[in-house]
Scaffold this active site. Structure first.
Site, PDB file in Angstrom:
ATOM      1  N   HIS A  98      -5.346  -3.724   4.517  1.00 28.88           N
ATOM      2  CA  HIS A  98      -5.210  -2.634   3.558  1.00 28.88           C
ATOM      3  C   HIS A  98      -3.753  -2.249   3.378  1.00 28.88           C
ATOM      4  CE1 HIS A  98      -6.071   1.441   1.774  1.00 28.88           C
ATOM      5  NE2 HIS A  98      -6.966   0.709   1.144  1.00 28.88           N
ATOM      6  N   CYS A  99      -2.990  -2.327   4.446  1.00 34.06           N
ATOM      7  CA  CYS A  99      -1.569  -1.965   4.377  1.00 34.06           C
ATOM      8  C   CYS A  99      -0.788  -2.851   3.422  1.00 34.06           C
ATOM      9  CB  CYS A  99      -0.934  -2.061   5.762  1.00 34.06           C
ATOM     10  SG  CYS A  99      -1.635  -0.956   7.000  1.00 34.06           S
ATOM     11  N   LEU A 100      -1.183  -4.111   3.283  1.00 35.11           N
ATOM     12  CA  LEU A 100      -0.382  -5.039   2.496  1.00 35.11           C
ATOM     13  C   LEU A 100      -0.880  -5.218   1.068  1.00 35.11           C
ATOM     14  CD1 LEU A 100      -1.888  -8.102   2.258  1.00 35.11           C
ATOM     15  CD2 LEU A 100      -1.405  -8.054   4.698  1.00 35.11           C
ATOM     16  N   ARG A 131       0.840  -1.203   0.000  1.00 38.45           N
ATOM     17  CA  ARG A 131       0.000   0.000   0.000  1.00 38.45           C
ATOM     18  C   ARG A 131       0.870   1.246   0.000  1.00 38.45           C
ATOM     19  NH1 ARG A 131      -4.771   1.076  -1.730  1.00 38.45           N
ATOM     20  NH2 ARG A 131      -5.108  -1.120  -1.178  1.00 38.45           N
TER      21      ARG A 131
END
Length: 368
Positions: A350-352, A103
Site C-alpha cells: 500500500h505504501c508504494l 502513497r
C-alpha cells in the site's frame, strides 16, 4: 416490479468525495526503485519484487510507472519483460524522485460534484524525518500535468503555507468516514503541521476530501518509520466493514497498541450512523533485520480492479490473512506478494501504490 434505485455515493455539502479504494480505478501509480539506501545491503531483489507487483496489477488495470532516469527506465523494462508483464497496460515515464513511496508523495484523488476526478496535492516533507525530498515534492504537479487533472494544494487555515500530509496516514470508506491515528498527527514526534489541533484536521478533511466523520485510532504498529500511519493497522474493505491488525501475544509490543484500537472501535459507527463491523487480521511473526523491528503487517494490502495484492512474510499467519481477505472480498483475486525483502525499506504494497479513480459519470478517459 421496477428495480430499486441504487443509492448515490456519499458527497459532502461542497460536492467533494474521496472514493474508497475498491471503487473503479483508471490506473495505479508506482515509482520504480532506485534509491539503494532505502534497502541497505538488500537492494538487489527489490526491482524483481516490483516487477511481480506490476505483473499482478497489469492483469486488471493500467499501471503508470515513474522512472528516475534513462538508466532506471532500461532496468525497469528488463525486469518487466523477464516477468512477462502485459506491456500494453504498462506506461513508463521519466520523473526524478527521491524515494518510491507514492502513497505519501503522490496526490490523493477525489471526485467533484460532477463525478470528475481532481488531484489533492499535499505538501510532502519526507515524514518530517529526512532531508532529501525536493524531487518528491514535485511528483503531484508532474502527475497532474500528465493526466490533465485539476490540482488543488490545500493551505493551512492560519496562512502558514501548505498542509503537510501523507496518503498512508488516511483511510476512507468512500462514504464520508475516515480513519487516522493520534500518534501520526497529534503527538510531538515528526510533527507535520505545527500548531494544528484535532479540530483543525477534521475541518481540513471535510473541506478537501468531503469527510464528515473522522475516527481517531491510537498508535500504529511497531517499527513504523512514519510514526503512526493507519494503512499498517486498519483498512476498510467494504461499506461498513473494516479489518484491524491485532497482536494476540501479550508479550509482543504490538499487543497493547492493537488492543487499544480494538477498544476504540467497539460500537463504532460510520458517517451515516451505521455500525462498523471490525474483523481482526493477525500480525506475522516479528520481522527483524540488522537488529531492527520492521513494520511487517498484512493490513498494508492494496485493492485494485479485480485483485487485492497482499504482503506475505513466510509465516503461518500468511494463510490466515489471505483467507480472511478472500472471504471479505470474494469478487477479487487475492494475490500474495513476498515482502520480507521489501519491508526492509520500511514499507510494502500500500505504501508504494496510489490509485487514480475513474470518473463516475462516464468511462474514464485514457491517460495521455
Amino acid at each position: 416490479m421496477a428495480a430499486a434505485k441504487k443509492a448515490a455515493p456519499h458527497a459532502a455539502p461542497g460536492g467533494l468525495r474521496w472514493p474508497a479504494e475498491w471503487e473503479r480505478h483508471d490506473a495505479t501509480w508506482i515509482s520504480w526503485p532506485h534509491h539503494e539506501p532505502d534497502w541497505p545491503g538488500k537492494f538487489g531483489p527489490i526491482p524483481w519484487v516490483y516487477a511481480e507487483i506490476a505483473r499482478a496489477l497489469a492483469e486488471h488495470e493500467r499501471v503508470n510507472i515513474l522512472v528516475h532516469d534513462e538508466k532506471t527506465e532500461e532496468e525497469a523494462w528488463h525486469c518487466l519483460r523477464m516477468h512477462e508483464v502485459k506491456q500494453g497496460r504498462i506506461h513508463l515515464m521519466q520523473c526524478p524522485t527521491d524515494r518510491v513511496w507514492l502513497r505519501d508523495s503522490a496526490p490523493t484523488f477525489v471526485h467533484d460534484a460532477n463525478g470528475d476526478v481532481q488531484a489533492v496535492n499535499w505538501d510532502f516533507n519526507a515524514w518530517a524525518k529526512y532531508e532529501n525530498f525536493a524531487r518528491d515534492q514535485k511528483i503531484g504537479a508532474f502527475i497532474a500535468d500528465h493526466t490533465g487533472l485539476p490540482l488543488t494544494q490545500p493551505q493551512r487555515h492560519d496562512g502558514k503555507g501548505r498542509v503537510v500530509l501523507e496518503g498512508g496516514g488516511i483511510e476512507t470508506d468512500g462514504r464520508g468516514t475516515m480513519l487516522v491515528t493520534e500518534e501520526w498527527l497529534l503527538t510531538d514526534v515528526q510533527v507535520r503541521n505545527p500548531g494544528f489541533t484535532r479540530a483543525d484536521y477534521e475541518r481540513l478533511f471535510a473541506e478537501t476530501l468531503g469527510i464528515t466523520k473522522t475516527i481517531w485510532l491510537g498508535e500504529g504498529c511497531v517499527g513504523d518509520d512514519t510514526h503512526g500511519h493507519v494503512d499498517d493497522i486498519a483498512r476498510f474493505v467494504a461499506p461498513g466493514v473494516m479489518v484491524l491488525a491485532h497482536e494476540e501475544d501479550p508479550n509482543d509490543e504490538n499487543h497493547a497498541r492493537s488492543l487499544d484500537n480494538v477498544r476504540r472501535l467497539e460500537g463504532a459507527t460510520d458517517a451515516e450512523g451505521n455500525p462498523i463491523r471490525v474483523v481482526t487480521l493477525p500480525y506475522p511473526r516479528p520481522v527483524i533485520m540488522d537488529g531492527a523491528r520492521l513494520p511487517a503487517s498484512y493490513a498494508n494490502f492494496y485493492i485494485a480492479n479485480g485483485v487485492v495484492i497482499v504482503p506475505t512474510f513466510n509465516d503461518p499467519n500468511d494463510r490466515i490473512a489471505l483467507n480472511t481477505l478472500a472471504e471479505l472480498m470474494p469478487t477479487r483475486q487475492i494475490v500474495g506478494i513476498h515482502a520480507v525483502d521489501l519491508v526492509w525499506g520500511l514499507g510494502t504494497l500500500h505504501c508504494l501504490t496510489q490509485q487514480q479513480p475513474a470518473a463516475r459519470h462516464a468511462r474514464a478517459k485514457p491517460t495521455r
